[in-house]
Write an enzyme that holds these catalytic residues in place. Structure first.
Site, PDB file in Angstrom:
ATOM      1  N   ASN A 120       0.869  -1.174   0.000  1.00  0.00           N
ATOM      2  CA  ASN A 120       0.000   0.000   0.000  1.00  0.00           C
ATOM      3  C   ASN A 120       0.911   1.230   0.000  1.00  0.00           C
ATOM      4  OD1 ASN A 120      -1.826   2.007   0.540  1.00  0.00           O
ATOM      5  ND2 ASN A 120      -2.643   1.094   2.406  1.00  0.00           N
ATOM      6  N   ARG A 166      -2.484  -2.077  -3.566  1.00  0.00           N
ATOM      7  CA  ARG A 166      -3.718  -1.325  -3.351  1.00  0.00           C
ATOM      8  C   ARG A 166      -3.692  -0.067  -4.229  1.00  0.00           C
ATOM      9  NH1 ARG A 166      -5.043   3.020   1.210  1.00  0.00           N
ATOM     10  NH2 ARG A 166      -7.149   3.442   0.512  1.00  0.00           N
ATOM     11  N   HIS A 189     -13.000   2.634  -0.047  1.00  0.00           N
ATOM     12  CA  HIS A 189     -12.966   1.606   1.012  1.00  0.00           C
ATOM     13  C   HIS A 189     -13.657   0.315   0.569  1.00  0.00           C
ATOM     14  CE1 HIS A 189     -13.121   5.242   3.976  1.00  0.00           C
ATOM     15  NE2 HIS A 189     -11.861   4.843   3.870  1.00  0.00           N
ATOM     16  N   ARG A 231     -12.137  16.075   6.537  1.00  0.00           N
ATOM     17  CA  ARG A 231     -12.910  16.326   5.296  1.00  0.00           C
ATOM     18  C   ARG A 231     -14.346  16.733   5.621  1.00  0.00           C
ATOM     19  NH1 ARG A 231     -11.480  10.655   2.596  1.00  0.00           N
ATOM     20  NH2 ARG A 231      -9.643  10.532   3.909  1.00  0.00           N
ATOM     21  N   GLU A 245      -8.306  -5.136   5.044  1.00  0.00           N
ATOM     22  CA  GLU A 245      -8.226  -4.794   3.623  1.00  0.00           C
ATOM     23  C   GLU A 245      -7.092  -5.540   2.928  1.00  0.00           C
ATOM     24  OE1 GLU A 245      -8.576  -0.697   5.204  1.00  0.00           O
ATOM     25  OE2 GLU A 245      -9.490  -0.240   3.281  1.00  0.00           O
TER      26      GLU A 245
END
Ligand code: ADP
Length: 397
Positions: A7, A90, A179, A240, A385
């Site tokens: 990742n 990823r 996600h 955010r 993940e």
């Protein structure tokens, strides 16, 4: 078979080496501060953590260090690089160019270059990471697994924005979500835990972390998700804003003399929980500040809970019901205050949680926090993940 999951961030590279027969993590770690002063590798294997402080001018050096650590006599877990059967990378954004995982080839990497401005903060870093791995392991097969992949089953009416259709066709401006590997993993785990087939269940999965998204999973397939063209949309997050009227952003830009990219930076990095509370983007800090009477921290948490609750209700409406709500990721797995604020006052949906179970500490296992009369199962499921990326890479081969 052993799969290395990578990742890559712009200044970091996280990795896990997974034995696919047992799905055990053999080693994992992180290269931090690549390209800046003070870079270091943190490597964890056999219950031991090793920190290597050494310059990492670029991702090529970082990948070489990871391979050295994995094959090291003392802290390594394999005797040579040849034991790595595949690498899974990823990737954050796929546009419509990649609707499922693909093998790394010159052609797919050329396409990756073409779509890199869809996620300017993330995709260029993935490309650098893939290229560095290809240099170090030229004969090892590699896969690209996209965060958006799980969401391609959304119906057109859910992923379209109400803009000129020609602009959708020309620029592929639409909802993609994010996600996806996490939503896929926890929805499948929920079905297993409940002894049902995914096809039999309507699930709302809440991935609540620093970035948060909520997904409606009907019969094992994503039918809607809260993030949009980019991960800025949906519920408010650490820094955010989540959903905001675009006209408000334009008004702010005019008043403050900001350009469009400055407003975007503001909405991505200075808004959300941090902006409202003025305290922190971290939910631990917010919860303790709120408990000590900080009104803005409380307001930020109330806004977060309320917004998540609205998405759960909307997705129950979209699916004509909900059998299970899943909480996952840093906040979803650890913050009982947030889970409670989302689940309370949802009796109309048949949702009730057991307050004692909700307050038990995270033990890294699946936990059922449903109240005894709850018609809807409420589960906490640790996400994984990396395992999804490894599994999808194996499928590709
Ligand atoms: P990211 O989106 O960066 O992957 P995470 O899923 O790690 O984020 O979530 C980060 C958030 O999770 C932080 O706001 C933090 O407050 C919360 N969190 C993470 N671990 C814990 C923990 N052990 N206890 C309480 N809160 C936690």
């Amino acid at each position: 078979m052993k799969v290395l999951v990578i990742n890559s961030g712009s200044s970091s590279l996280k990795y896990q080496l997974i034995d696919m027969e047992t799905e055990n993590v053999l080693a994992k770690g992180n290269c931090e501060r690549i390209g800046i002063d003070g870079s270091r590798l943190i490597h964890k294997a056999n219950g031991k953590e090793t920190i290597v402080e050494t310059p990492m001018p670029d991702h090529n050096v970082a990948v070489a260090l990871v391979l050295k650590a994995l094959t090291d006599k003392d802290v390594g877990v394999i005797s040579s690089m040849e034991e790595i059967d595949a690498v899974g990378h990823r990737v954050v954004a796929s546009g419509e160019a990649f609707k499922k995982p693909v093998l790394v080839t010159d052609e797919t990497m050329a396409l990756m270059e073409e779509i890199k401005d869809l996620a300017p903060l993330h995709n260029p870093a993935s490309i650098i990471g893939v290229n560095a791995c290809r240099v170090a392991m030229p004969n090892t097969p590699m896969g690209l697994v996209f965060d958006t992949g799980f969401h391609f089953t959304m119906p057109e009416y859910a992923y379209m924005y109400a803009i000129d259709y020609e602009h959708y066709e020309k620029y592929k401006i639409r909802r993609y979500g994010a996600h996806g590997t996490s939503h896929k993993f926890v929805s499948q785990e929920a079905a297993k835990y409940l002894n049902k087939k995914p096809e039999e269940l309507k699930i709302v999965t809440c991935h609540l972390g620093n970035g948060s998204s909520i997904t409606a999973v009907d019969g094992g397939k994503c039918v809607d998700t809260s993030m949009g063209f980019t991960p800025l949309a949906g519920v408010p997050m650490g820094t955010r804003s989540g959903d905001i009227d675009f006209a408000a952003a334009e008004y702010l830009a005019k008043k403050e003399g900001m350009s469009i990219s400055e407003v975007l930076n503001y909405l991505n990095k200075k808004s959300g929980m941090l902006g409202v509370s003025g305290v922190s983007s971290d939910f631990r800090d917010l919860t303790s500040a709120s408990e000590q009477g900080d009104k803005r921290a409380k307001l930020a948490l109330d806004m977060f809970g309320y917004c998540c609750k609205k998405y759960v209700g909307a997705y129950a409406a979209a699916m004509n019901g909900v059998d299970c709500i899943v909480f996952t990721a840093g906040v979803g797995e650890n913050n009982n205050f947030v889970r409670k604020s989302i689940c309370e006052n949802m009796e109309y949906l048949g949702v009730e949680i057991d307050e004692e179970k909700n307050e038990e500490k995270n033990n890294g296992e699946i936990r059922d926090i449903s109240g005894k009369n709850s018609k809807v199962k409420v589960l906490i499921i640790p996400t994984n993940e990396e395992l999804v990326i490894a599994r999808e890479t194996v499928e590709l081969l």
